[in-house]
Design a protein around this motif. Sequence first.
Motif, PDB file in Angstrom:
ATOM      1  N   ALA A 121      -4.897  46.839  37.729  1.00 36.10           N
ATOM      2  CA  ALA A 121      -4.528  45.425  37.879  1.00 36.10           C
ATOM      3  C   ALA A 121      -5.557  44.660  38.703  1.00 36.10           C
ATOM      4  CB  ALA A 121      -3.134  45.315  38.498  1.00 36.10           C
ATOM      5  N   GLY A 122      -6.782  45.119  38.676  1.00 29.23           N
ATOM      6  CA  GLY A 122      -7.858  44.323  39.271  1.00 29.23           C
ATOM      7  C   GLY A 122      -8.010  44.497  40.768  1.00 29.23           C
ATOM      8  N   GLU A 123      -8.944  43.745  41.311  1.00 26.22           N
ATOM      9  CA  GLU A 123      -9.317  43.876  42.711  1.00 26.22           C
ATOM     10  C   GLU A 123      -8.118  43.634  43.639  1.00 26.22           C
ATOM     11  OE1 GLU A 123     -12.842  41.718  43.688  1.00 26.22           O
ATOM     12  OE2 GLU A 123     -12.824  42.376  45.772  1.00 26.22           O
ATOM     13  N   ALA A 124      -8.054  44.405  44.708  1.00 30.76           N
ATOM     14  CA  ALA A 124      -6.943  44.294  45.655  1.00 30.76           C
ATOM     15  C   ALA A 124      -7.307  43.367  46.807  1.00 30.76           C
ATOM     16  CB  ALA A 124      -6.588  45.678  46.198  1.00 30.76           C
ATOM     17  N   HIS A 125      -6.312  43.053  47.587  1.00 29.02           N
ATOM     18  CA  HIS A 125      -6.484  42.247  48.808  1.00 29.02           C
ATOM     19  C   HIS A 125      -7.001  40.844  48.526  1.00 29.02           C
ATOM     20  CE1 HIS A 125      -5.542  45.935  50.830  1.00 29.02           C
ATOM     21  NE2 HIS A 125      -6.616  46.527  50.362  1.00 29.02           N
ATOM     22  N   ILE A 126      -6.706  40.330  47.334  1.00 29.67           N
ATOM     23  CA  ILE A 126      -6.989  38.916  47.074  1.00 29.67           C
ATOM     24  C   ILE A 126      -5.645  38.209  47.183  1.00 29.67           C
ATOM     25  CG2 ILE A 126      -7.842  37.235  45.396  1.00 29.67           C
ATOM     26  CD1 ILE A 126      -9.584  39.404  44.235  1.00 29.67           C
ATOM     27  N   ARG A 127      -5.343  37.786  48.378  1.00 31.49           N
ATOM     28  CA  ARG A 127      -4.029  37.213  48.659  1.00 31.49           C
ATOM     29  C   ARG A 127      -3.952  35.830  48.047  1.00 31.49           C
ATOM     30  NH1 ARG A 127       0.957  39.159  50.271  1.00 31.49           N
ATOM     31  NH2 ARG A 127       2.190  37.284  50.586  1.00 31.49           N
ATOM     32  N   ARG A 128      -2.867  35.577  47.336  1.00 27.44           N
ATOM     33  CA  ARG A 128      -2.669  34.239  46.783  1.00 27.44           C
ATOM     34  C   ARG A 128      -2.480  33.265  47.943  1.00 27.44           C
ATOM     35  NH1 ARG A 128       1.261  30.690  44.640  1.00 27.44           N
ATOM     36  NH2 ARG A 128       0.684  29.873  42.594  1.00 27.44           N
ATOM     37  N   PRO A 129      -3.197  32.145  47.927  1.00 31.41           N
ATOM     38  CA  PRO A 129      -3.080  31.200  49.041  1.00 31.41           C
ATOM     39  C   PRO A 129      -1.636  30.713  49.175  1.00 31.41           C
ATOM     40  CG  PRO A 129      -4.882  30.579  47.576  1.00 31.41           C
ATOM     41  CD  PRO A 129      -4.131  31.674  46.898  1.00 31.41           C
ATOM     42  N   SER A 130      -1.194  30.535  50.403  1.00 30.21           N
ATOM     43  CA  SER A 130       0.205  30.131  50.577  1.00 30.21           C
ATOM     44  C   SER A 130       0.414  28.685  50.124  1.00 30.21           C
ATOM     45  CB  SER A 130       0.625  30.307  52.034  1.00 30.21           C
ATOM     46  OG  SER A 130      -0.273  29.596  52.860  1.00 30.21           O
ATOM     47  N   ASP A 131      -0.617  27.883  50.198  1.00 31.38           N
ATOM     48  CA  ASP A 131      -0.484  26.510  49.709  1.00 31.38           C
ATOM     49  C   ASP A 131      -1.678  26.172  48.811  1.00 31.38           C
ATOM     50  OD1 ASP A 131      -0.006  23.903  49.171  1.00 31.38           O
ATOM     51  OD2 ASP A 131      -0.352  23.179  51.222  1.00 31.38           O
ATOM     52  N   PRO A 132      -1.581  26.568  47.557  1.00 30.76           N
ATOM     53  CA  PRO A 132      -2.720  26.359  46.661  1.00 30.76           C
ATOM     54  C   PRO A 132      -3.152  24.895  46.572  1.00 30.76           C
ATOM     55  CG  PRO A 132      -1.113  27.804  45.636  1.00 30.76           C
ATOM     56  CD  PRO A 132      -0.470  27.251  46.886  1.00 30.76           C
ATOM     57  N   SER A 133      -2.198  23.970  46.743  1.00 34.06           N
ATOM     58  CA  SER A 133      -2.554  22.557  46.568  1.00 34.06           C
ATOM     59  C   SER A 133      -3.528  22.093  47.644  1.00 34.06           C
ATOM     60  CB  SER A 133      -1.290  21.691  46.581  1.00 34.06           C
ATOM     61  OG  SER A 133      -0.683  21.766  47.855  1.00 34.06           O
ATOM     62  N   ALA A 134      -3.594  22.857  48.747  1.00 31.01           N
ATOM     63  CA  ALA A 134      -4.509  22.457  49.822  1.00 31.01           C
ATOM     64  C   ALA A 134      -5.942  22.900  49.539  1.00 31.01           C
ATOM     65  CB  ALA A 134      -4.027  23.057  51.148  1.00 31.01           C
ATOM     66  N   LEU A 135      -6.108  23.699  48.479  1.00 36.25           N
ATOM     67  CA  LEU A 135      -7.437  24.252  48.223  1.00 36.25           C
ATOM     68  C   LEU A 135      -8.308  23.299  47.404  1.00 36.25           C
ATOM     69  CD1 LEU A 135      -6.238  26.879  49.275  1.00 36.25           C
ATOM     70  CD2 LEU A 135      -7.238  28.062  47.328  1.00 36.25           C
ATOM     71  N   SER A 136      -9.607  23.335  47.673  1.00 36.30           N
ATOM     72  CA  SER A 136     -10.547  22.597  46.833  1.00 36.30           C
ATOM     73  C   SER A 136     -10.633  23.307  45.481  1.00 36.30           C
ATOM     74  CB  SER A 136     -11.932  22.595  47.483  1.00 36.30           C
ATOM     75  OG  SER A 136     -12.444  23.913  47.502  1.00 36.30           O
ATOM     76  N   ASP A 137     -11.184  22.625  44.507  1.00 40.06           N
ATOM     77  CA  ASP A 137     -11.374  23.250  43.195  1.00 40.06           C
ATOM     78  C   ASP A 137     -12.250  24.497  43.308  1.00 40.06           C
ATOM     79  OD1 ASP A 137      -9.805  21.426  41.807  1.00 40.06           O
ATOM     80  OD2 ASP A 137     -11.483  20.066  41.442  1.00 40.06           O
ATOM     81  N   GLU A 138     -13.262  24.410  44.183  1.00 41.01           N
ATOM     82  CA  GLU A 138     -14.159  25.555  44.356  1.00 41.01           C
ATOM     83  C   GLU A 138     -13.393  26.749  44.915  1.00 41.01           C
ATOM     84  OE1 GLU A 138     -14.915  22.506  45.265  1.00 41.01           O
ATOM     85  OE2 GLU A 138     -16.736  22.095  44.097  1.00 41.01           O
ATOM     86  N   ALA A 139     -12.587  26.488  45.946  1.00 45.05           N
ATOM     87  CA  ALA A 139     -11.856  27.581  46.585  1.00 45.05           C
ATOM     88  C   ALA A 139     -10.836  28.178  45.610  1.00 45.05           C
ATOM     89  CB  ALA A 139     -11.166  27.086  47.846  1.00 45.05           C
ATOM     90  N   TRP A 140     -10.212  27.322  44.816  1.00 45.83           N
ATOM     91  CA  TRP A 140      -9.247  27.818  43.840  1.00 45.83           C
ATOM     92  C   TRP A 140      -9.947  28.652  42.764  1.00 45.83           C
ATOM     93  CZ3 TRP A 140      -4.465  29.049  43.644  1.00 45.83           C
ATOM     94  CH2 TRP A 140      -3.797  29.213  42.433  1.00 45.83           C
ATOM     95  N   ALA A 141     -11.118  28.177  42.319  1.00 44.59           N
ATOM     96  CA  ALA A 141     -11.890  28.945  41.332  1.00 44.59           C
ATOM     97  C   ALA A 141     -12.282  30.302  41.918  1.00 44.59           C
ATOM     98  CB  ALA A 141     -13.133  28.166  40.903  1.00 44.59           C
ATOM     99  N   ALA A 142     -12.646  30.306  43.190  1.00 48.42           N
ATOM    100  CA  ALA A 142     -13.029  31.564  43.832  1.00 48.42           C
ATOM    101  C   ALA A 142     -11.854  32.538  43.826  1.00 48.42           C
ATOM    102  CB  ALA A 142     -13.515  31.317  45.247  1.00 48.42           C
ATOM    103  N   PHE A 143     -10.651  32.005  44.143  1.00 52.43           N
ATOM    104  CA  PHE A 143      -9.453  32.854  44.120  1.00 52.43           C
ATOM    105  C   PHE A 143      -9.178  33.370  42.714  1.00 52.43           C
ATOM    106  CE2 PHE A 143      -4.935  32.654  42.884  1.00 52.43           C
ATOM    107  CZ  PHE A 143      -4.485  33.809  43.499  1.00 52.43           C
ATOM    108  N   LEU A 144      -9.287  32.486  41.739  1.00 50.57           N
ATOM    109  CA  LEU A 144      -8.941  32.867  40.378  1.00 50.57           C
ATOM    110  C   LEU A 144      -9.948  33.836  39.754  1.00 50.57           C
ATOM    111  CD1 LEU A 144      -7.837  29.640  38.425  1.00 50.57           C
ATOM    112  CD2 LEU A 144      -6.400  31.542  39.153  1.00 50.57           C
ATOM    113  N   PHE A 145     -11.230  33.557  39.954  1.00 53.74           N
ATOM    114  CA  PHE A 145     -12.231  34.184  39.084  1.00 53.74           C
ATOM    115  C   PHE A 145     -13.300  35.022  39.773  1.00 53.74           C
ATOM    116  CE2 PHE A 145     -11.238  30.185  36.535  1.00 53.74           C
ATOM    117  CZ  PHE A 145     -10.353  30.828  35.692  1.00 53.74           C
ATOM    118  N   TYR A 146     -13.637  34.714  41.016  1.00 46.73           N
ATOM    119  CA  TYR A 146     -14.787  35.389  41.618  1.00 46.73           C
ATOM    120  C   TYR A 146     -14.352  36.726  42.221  1.00 46.73           C
ATOM    121  CZ  TYR A 146     -17.784  31.421  40.712  1.00 46.73           C
ATOM    122  OH  TYR A 146     -18.524  30.458  40.076  1.00 46.73           O
TER     123      TYR A 146
END
Lengths: 998, 107, 418
Positions: free
Chosen positions: B20-45
């Motif tokens: 199920a992919g890389e571990a320890h990538i915690r979903r941000p508690s408030d995704p709406s506070a994230l920039s598009d870059e930070a959200w992309a990093a969470f999703l894809f990088y």
Amino acid sequence: MTGPRRIRSTPFVHEEKPLSFTFDGVAMQGLAGDTLASALLANDVHLVGRSFKYHRPRGVMSAGPEEANALVGVRRGPGRFEPNARATMQELYEGLSAESQNRWPSLRFDVGAASGLASRFLPAGFYYKTFMWPRWGWRRVYEPAIRRAAGLGKAPVDPDPDRYVNQYAHCDILIIGAGAAGLSAGIAAADAGARVIICDERARPGGGLLTEASDTIGDTTAREWGDQAISHLKTAENVTLLPRTTAFGYYGQNYVCLAERLTDHLAKPPDGAPRERLWQVRAKQIILCAGAIERPLLFPNNDRPGVMLSGAGRTYLNQFGVASGRRVVVATNNDAACRAALDLIEAGVEVAAIADMRTSPDGPATCALRDHGVTVYAGAALSGARGRTRVSAVTVAALNDDQRHETTIACDAVLTSGGWTPSVHLYSQAAGKLNWRDDVGAFVPEDTIEDFHCAGACRGVFSLFECVEDGARAALRALKALGFGSAATARPSAQPLAGSVDSPVVAATPASDAPYTNGMTFVDLQNDVTAKDIGLAVQEGFRSVEHVKRYTTNGMATDQGKTSNINGLAIAAQRQGLTAEAAGLTTFRPPYTPVTFGALAHAARDLGLDPVRRTAIDPWAAEQGAVFEDVGQWKRARYFPKEGETMLEAVARECAATRASAGLFDASTLGKIEVVGPDAAEFMNRMYTNPWKGLKPGRCRYGLMLGEDGFIYDDGVVGRIDEDRFHVTTTTGGAARVMAHMEDYLQTELPELDVWLTSTSEQWSVIALNGPNARRILEPLVDDIDLDKDVFPHMSVRLGHMLGVPIRLFRVSFTGELGFEVNAPAEYGLSIWTALMETGRAYNLTPYGTEAMHVMRAEKGYIIIGQDTDGTVTPNDAGMAWAVGKKKKDFVGKRSLSRPDIEATNRKQLVGLRMRKPSFVAEEGAQVLPAEGLGAPLGHVTSSYWSAALNRSIALALIEGGHETMGAAVRVTTDGAPVAAEICETVFYDKEGARVNA
Amino acid sequence: MLLIVCPYCGERSELEFTNAGEAHIRRPSDPSALSDEAWAAFLFYRSNPKGTHAERWRHTHGCGKFFNALRDTRTDRIVATYKIGQPAPMVETGAPDAATPRMAGRP
Amino acid sequence: MGGEHSVFALIKGGLTGHRSWARQWRDAAPKAAYDVVIIGGGGHGLATAYYLAKRHGLTKIAVLERGWIGGGNTGRNTTIIRSNYLYDESAALYDYALKLWEDLSQELNYNVMFSPRGVLMLAHSVHDVQSAQRHIHANRVNGVDNEWLTTAEVKAFCPPLNTSPDARYPVLGGALQRRGGTARHDAVAWGYARAASALGVDIIQKCEATGVRRDASGAIEGVETSRGFIKTRKIGVVAAGHTSLVMQMAGQSMPLESYPLQALVSEPVKPVLPCVVMSNTVHGYISQSDKGELVIGAGTDQYISYGQRGSFHVIEETLAAICEMFPIFSRMRMLRSWGGIVDVTPDRSPIISKTPVKGLYVNCGWGTGGFKATPGSGAVFAATIANDDPHPIAAPYALERFRTGRLIDEAAAAAVAH
């Protein structure tokens, strides 16, 4: 004696059991215990095949799996043709029918041999340099010609009727190879009480013990020692001894795959007996005792039939009683080949001469040969061979003689030996390191790796006695690692044995020192790669051993370079002024020897590629003549044609009947998940776009699920059974992945929520009853649920009973008609279905399939995930922004919906399409183009049907900016010219929704 | 074929598990506070390391539990497995690989 | 460079012992400085260097290869070439590549054996048929050939295929791209290397990039290698499975994961399979090489790995699929199997992009299907590097799409239905 060249009897072939066989239609006889190769040689047949590129005549060159030449087609009845079978491994059976390959019209007169005349114009890689003009020439002329020329045997033409099976196994110690080292290791391991699997690729375990006729181990002969060891292992309860079983690949963490051949040696296999068994073994310890493979010496025309490896000559003599010739020349760089010569002399075969590359060979065998009066040319090698379909003479020249004086010696067989290459394939696949050893002239395992040991010839230990010792030592190491007893109790019975004969010393002289400048000297006998080819590759800049291999194709034939890799490597290294060690080695790729597809596909061939999932109602549908479609692993009834009806007619009838009165649909394949717990509503809130907390028990809601990327992932109606219990439905194809997706979030992101998930897909039969008369049909059968439209409105769920069976009754509709979905325990599904059909007869209750379901839902603009969406569609794109809870702070996928390109207005959006010509049904997948001009396509048709209810075609489409272009004219692609259409709303039928609320 | 130690069930074949992919990538508690870059990093990088990789597995055809594993992506050998929520254990990761990158200049 | 390749040269060579054939490419040692350094000597990297020299007039170009050229996925793939992709961006890229394939042997004076024998993609379910039709319509609009074959037509085009209605997943038809086919993978690397070398490109084998040096402004200054520092203002990273590691040297994280992809060949047999056959439902793909081997591939393993191997069950599943489609191949034998390392992006489409670092360009993420794009990938990446501006075909493949959400998701577009 069968065959003119069978000159003595041995314990391994049975003179009392002669077997008839044919080769290219010629009837011959062999003995039980023979291989096809030994039987052919007994009949003095050396010419057995033609080579790949030049169609040179070729003979048997080995006695084992390394065979590069003697590949034949074996035919045993319809569907049972096997190309490229190695004659050296194919056991003889009564009636065996073999044919030679790669020749036309016959083996002896082969037209393709003409390419041999042009060989000087066809060096390595010649095809990269030509066939480029004219441009069309490659595809139309050259490639077809090359393709016809390439390939050895012919592929089978009929489906394979045989079965193949699979066996998983675990053991303490897996021993690969049952020669002296393997048997010795096996006895030590068995006596210590370890669970042992020991496999050997040959029909008869024993390896070199079978051939070393004159050797003794302790006070028994090698053969007797081997026989005792084998019977000891056969009787030990903790040992599984597998003959005819090749360990072909190492797949990590001591997972080894073996292929066991069960029936190919039998004249009449028992009915239904599997042909092969794949073993997948996880071993705590592995001992590799795979032995070593002899390398040929290289000299011009070294490919002539009658030229073979010295060990092979010895095996044919000692194991099968067959002399490889009447007058034999032996060429060697070591003592072992001299022992083969001695054996021949003792059996009465004339040995004409020995050409020994060593300057002063003085081993015991050489001395004995001299005593027999055999001429030994020291510091000499073969410089050529004569004869075409059989060697007739060789020339011998001194290695240090610049004048190249050659002595011609008549002979009809040549045995050569350039030393032995340890079979380290599996060790290397297990990431074991190899070191070059000059005295062996090959790469040898550096050391033991964790839980993996090498013993015997595969690690450069060559004498029988030392192999016995080495095998026992490896077993002790493995036993120790396993924690078995003390070393004292585990000493092998072979321990007191002592060696009595000299060990064959392998000379250091590299095989490539042999002169190879005159004529064609073959390194890879099957792919016709010559020493010159390898030199040319180096000249053209191919330096890496992998490059040389790929450019020349050396070592890439069916034998995978077992006899050619080291020789090729040595030549390439020499040409670059490198040591072989510096040049390195190509990768040992599995399998060790080729494995049949059937064995690898095993269960899928035996039991079917995929299980078939069927609903409880399927048998009824089949009985009614339903046509089924595959949806994932499910079979779903697509439509129920009456006599003479087309699909279109049947679907139109099913739709019309449902809309006019009532239809019955098996929706059992829908995924179902029970979401239960105090935090169930909160969990649903996080997983779905919709709000769930306000949904009252007893009510339903359409749920939309996104991936974290914001695209639609799944959908389904969800019923709230209780405050803490939801009955969630998913798409048929999405059931498993939605469950995994939910579990993922619940276990890893939301562990604080007190929720339990249970997949109930298989527990419920789901029967959808739709149509204006649905309530009337249902009412008499329901025990305790009030169906009144005011107390049980659309999008509600009730628990109760039907015919005494506990059910969950949903009032939902995927057709736009008044609809109910009965969820009954699967074991009652069929009885409830038939009861409904019975009651419904008065109302023309009509069963309908997935196709009619698709039409009716499309008339209502209901989407199908995966058809109207494709993993790039957002809720807004699908026109379902209404399903997204605006007040919810977060849910899976929410953040992604506010990315720049997701908020863009020109995204592809779901709309309806009306063809200008109502009778025209667009093709699903057709592109939607602007009304005129050559602009880029706007989107595509996702769903398209003939609507009986509307008496016209309808379609759904994803169109760029579609929501803002209602009424716009567009064109839809067809096989011919595009046709005109108009963008419209997605709901075509009963826009007000009166019928569903009836 | 990997041999995987499920922290709940013990040693089993890879066939029972789903990666199920890389571990320890915690979903941000408030995704709406994230920039598009930070959200992309969470999703894809992803770190995609050549060496020790912390990754998630699910014992799909067993207990159904998700858990984490440390695996050496050079040899595929699993060095440790541990339950979700536990920190990654300190393990001996072996000699650094020849190809392990080193930073030069400014990041 | 070794003279022109032609049949006349071969005959001359044959009469003179082939002594005149020179090295196909110079074995260059690294110079102190280059205009562009390409990291990765696979087909894509070599093609990039070739087009930089050929079309953009750059002369000081180096290709760094840590092992031997073409030794990664170029030499490990199943050589399928096609351009019947769904989305406009994909069709543009792959069809551009296909057009280059059609003349590549002549362009390079090296026979890469491009063989447009047809790529047949089977449909086994109603959903497969819908998806195939969508592809066919979209391809035609984009000028890409692709046509629907009925079951009978499929059987006629590929006789050994089992089209019986009794199959577990019967063949309901297929989409055929006649211009698709195969090529000889090694020849592509060698042909580009030879042609690039002739134009002055330095191909430096056994030279591993170990670090990226940037100046005070953050721009690229050079590359550290196992054979010393090389000064350059432009680096093109074309390192396939190892791209994440190389990009990390420049401080750049990537939306990539590297998976094992296995493939295998059978023993060679006489021609039996006339085209390339692919199936998504019965997961496998197969063709027959000019040497006679059946060349077979399947999906990736489930875990990331740099080990160039994979788990055995992938082989079992793949051959189960092949025997399902071709029951007559059951008695054929697997001769050789191997693994490659494929770098996979979240949307399964490649990245051909400038990066936040000035002078650093990346071409990666080709996943399981990069071979077919080799010439096109090299050409548009070369233009992107030379002009410091994305080539129009490359523009949609920028890294930026992962931020904006404008993904090119071919895999999702083949979504499993209901």
